[in-house]
Write a protein that holds these residues in place. Structure first.
Motif, mmCIF file in Angstrom:
data_model
loop_
_atom_site.group_PDB
_atom_site.id
_atom_site.type_symbol
_atom_site.label_atom_id
_atom_site.label_comp_id
_atom_site.label_asym_id
_atom_site.label_seq_id
_atom_site.Cartn_x
_atom_site.Cartn_y
_atom_site.Cartn_z
ATOM 1 N N UNK A 162 0.812 -1.229 0.000
ATOM 2 C CA UNK A 162 0.000 0.000 0.000
ATOM 3 C C UNK A 162 0.841 1.273 0.000
ATOM 4 N N UNK A 163 1.984 1.239 0.685
ATOM 5 C CA UNK A 163 2.862 2.412 0.674
ATOM 6 C C UNK A 163 3.394 2.663 -0.729
ATOM 7 N N UNK A 164 3.825 1.603 -1.399
ATOM 8 C CA UNK A 164 4.321 1.724 -2.772
ATOM 9 C C UNK A 164 3.226 2.246 -3.703
ATOM 10 N N UNK A 165 2.014 1.743 -3.502
ATOM 11 C CA UNK A 165 0.874 2.172 -4.312
ATOM 12 C C UNK A 165 0.585 3.657 -4.105
ATOM 13 N N UNK A 166 0.618 4.086 -2.854
ATOM 14 C CA UNK A 166 0.360 5.495 -2.543
ATOM 15 C C UNK A 166 1.414 6.398 -3.172
ATOM 16 N N UNK A 167 2.674 6.009 -3.067
ATOM 17 C CA UNK A 167 3.753 6.802 -3.669
ATOM 18 C C UNK A 167 3.593 6.865 -5.183
ATOM 19 N N UNK A 168 3.222 5.728 -5.786
ATOM 20 C CA UNK A 168 3.017 5.689 -7.226
ATOM 21 C C UNK A 168 1.891 6.610 -7.678
ATOM 22 N N UNK A 169 0.810 6.662 -6.914
ATOM 23 C CA UNK A 169 -0.295 7.555 -7.237
ATOM 24 C C UNK A 169 0.153 9.019 -7.185
ATOM 25 N N UNK A 170 0.922 9.343 -6.150
ATOM 26 C CA UNK A 170 1.385 10.725 -5.996
ATOM 27 C C UNK A 170 2.313 11.122 -7.140
ATOM 28 N N UNK A 171 3.214 10.224 -7.514
ATOM 29 C CA UNK A 171 4.145 10.520 -8.595
ATOM 30 C C UNK A 171 3.419 10.639 -9.935
ATOM 31 N N UNK A 172 2.332 9.864 -10.099
ATOM 32 C CA UNK A 172 1.610 9.873 -11.371
ATOM 33 C C UNK A 172 0.686 11.073 -11.520
ATOM 34 N N UNK A 173 0.037 11.474 -10.421
ATOM 35 C CA UNK A 173 -0.964 12.522 -10.556
ATOM 36 C C UNK A 173 -0.990 13.554 -9.455
ATOM 37 N N UNK A 174 0.014 13.553 -8.588
ATOM 38 C CA UNK A 174 0.081 14.565 -7.544
ATOM 39 C C UNK A 174 -0.884 14.319 -6.398
ATOM 40 N N UNK A 175 -1.133 15.371 -5.641
ATOM 41 C CA UNK A 175 -1.951 15.285 -4.428
ATOM 42 C C UNK A 175 -3.379 14.808 -4.722
ATOM 43 N N UNK A 176 -3.941 15.247 -5.814
ATOM 44 C CA UNK A 176 -5.307 14.859 -6.160
ATOM 45 C C UNK A 176 -5.445 13.360 -6.363
ATOM 46 N N UNK A 177 -4.505 12.770 -7.091
ATOM 47 C CA UNK A 177 -4.542 11.324 -7.305
ATOM 48 C C UNK A 177 -4.334 10.571 -5.994
ATOM 49 N N UNK A 178 -3.469 11.086 -5.138
ATOM 50 C CA UNK A 178 -3.233 10.436 -3.859
ATOM 51 C C UNK A 178 -4.494 10.461 -2.993
ATOM 52 N N UNK A 179 -5.169 11.606 -2.961
ATOM 53 C CA UNK A 179 -6.367 11.743 -2.136
ATOM 54 C C UNK A 179 -7.486 10.836 -2.641
ATOM 55 N N UNK A 180 -7.795 10.934 -3.932
ATOM 56 C CA UNK A 180 -8.914 10.156 -4.478
ATOM 57 C C UNK A 180 -8.540 8.687 -4.689
ATOM 58 N N UNK A 181 -7.356 8.457 -5.230
ATOM 59 C CA UNK A 181 -6.964 7.085 -5.548
ATOM 60 C C UNK A 181 -6.583 6.267 -4.341
ATOM 61 N N UNK A 182 -6.188 6.948 -3.272
ATOM 62 C CA UNK A 182 -5.779 6.195 -2.079
ATOM 63 C C UNK A 182 -6.717 6.430 -0.899
ATOM 64 N N UNK A 183 -6.795 7.667 -0.401
ATOM 65 C CA UNK A 183 -7.569 7.932 0.810
ATOM 66 C C UNK A 183 -9.058 7.633 0.615
ATOM 67 N N UNK A 184 -9.654 8.221 -0.414
ATOM 68 C CA UNK A 184 -11.092 8.038 -0.645
ATOM 69 C C UNK A 184 -11.405 6.598 -1.036
ATOM 70 N N UNK A 185 -10.655 6.072 -2.004
ATOM 71 C CA UNK A 185 -10.921 4.709 -2.480
ATOM 72 C C UNK A 185 -10.704 3.676 -1.382
ATOM 73 N N UNK A 186 -9.672 3.851 -0.553
ATOM 74 C CA UNK A 186 -9.393 2.890 0.515
ATOM 75 C C UNK A 186 -10.490 2.898 1.562
ATOM 76 N N UNK A 187 -11.021 4.071 1.879
ATOM 77 C CA UNK A 187 -12.115 4.167 2.848
ATOM 78 C C UNK A 187 -13.318 3.345 2.375
#
Length: 314
Positions: A162-187
């Protein structure tokens, strides 16, 4: 548990339960970071893709493959499945599968680790795995997969995917991708998965006599890529498809079937004909009983003979 005569060593996860409890709710609270990002449909799409990819990691990998061995695959893709499942942040693959096997053994009894009928909704939904006594698992429950060192490694280090996935999201799309792709989706991923422990033992229909309270629920099946056909599953748990009939939507099975066409997975187990026939018979009996009950409840019209006028002469 005494492991002095065991050929494998128990993996013990030494965790402070209070710290883990606080950390869990802090992670849950990250969903509120959605208010720090302007809404866009692109971000919604990122969240949806993240949700369903990792839901497949739970349903097809953690559940159907590692818990029930409902199909076969290569050792390489086996590790890929474990990695995708670990990205969901629902602890280690061996831990998950071992506890799930125990759940089936003791379903809806006092020994069931998450029975809503015994321990209530919130306990069965998510609080059970925050308890200290469930940090460990018995290796004898999962000897078929514990023998692989790479699976023991990813089980111990289940935080890496999950840490690797989160970092990958941030590198691919910045804060927005991290928030939606990780925080929101994981919830939403977590709570949707946990409804199978809680709601699918409370709401839905019962087709088979599975000796527990498991139910079939179309809405939960759509939400969890097929896991909502829970009564089917508890009656015949080794099947790769939990929607037993063509009209029972099971997205996880459709993907597994497609993967079997290209040889990535094979030997997908299906329920035997006698189980399918029994299900159809029970459905027909239930339909007939409901039809009879409706007919009995309808008010009956009583036919009366038309009145006759008698004319007499004076």
């Amino acid at each position: 548990m005494d492991n002095s005569h065991s050929s494998v060593e128990t993996v013990v996860k030494h965790q402070a339960p209070v710290l883990f409890f606080v950390l869990f709710f802090m992670i849950q609270a990250t969903v509120f970071t959605v208010f720090t990002v302007p809404f866009s449909w692109e971000l919604v799409l990122v969240a949806v893709v993240s949700y369903f990819v990792r839901m497949f990691g739970i349903t097809a990998a953690y559940h159907r493959y590692f818990s029930h061995s409902s199909f076969k695959t290569s050792r390489v893709f086996q590790f890929v499945l474990a990695w995708i499942g670990s990205m969901s942040m629902q602890k280690g693959v061996l831990w998950w599968a071992a506890h799930h096997r125990n759940h089936h053994k003791y379903s809806d009894t006092e020994k069931d680790i998450h029975s809503p009928s015994r321990k209530g909704f919130w306990y069965s939904h998510m609080f059970w795995f925050l308890r200290d006594e469930y940090n460990d698992y018995e290796t004898k429950l999962i000897p078929d997969f514990y023998k692989y060192p790479e699976l023991r490694w990813i089980d111990r280090n289940h935080w890496i995917p999950p840490l690797t996935f989160a970092i990958g999201l941030y590198l691919a799309g910045g804060w927005g991708w991290l928030v939606y792709g990780y925080a929101v989706a994981t919830f939403f991923l977590g709570h949707a998965t946990w409804t199978i422990n809680s709601l699918s033992h409370v709401y839905g229909s019962t087709r088979f006599e599975s000796r527990d309270t498991s139910k079939n629920n179309l809405f939960l099946a759509l939400l969890t890529m097929g896991e909502g056909w829970h009564n089917n599953h508890h009656y015949y748990c080794s099947s790769a498809n939990q929607g037993f009939y063509w009209y029972e939507v099971d997205l996880s099975y459709y993907i597994l079937k497609a993967l079997s066409w290209v040889g990535i997975v094979w030997d997908l187990k299906k329920p035997p004909v006698k189980v399918l026939d029994e299900g159809l018979r029970r459905d027909a009996e239930k339909k007939a009983a409901l039809s009879a009950a409706k007919n009995l409840s309808k008010p009956r019209k009583i036919k009366t003979a038309p009145s006759r006028t008698v004319v007499t002469s004076s």
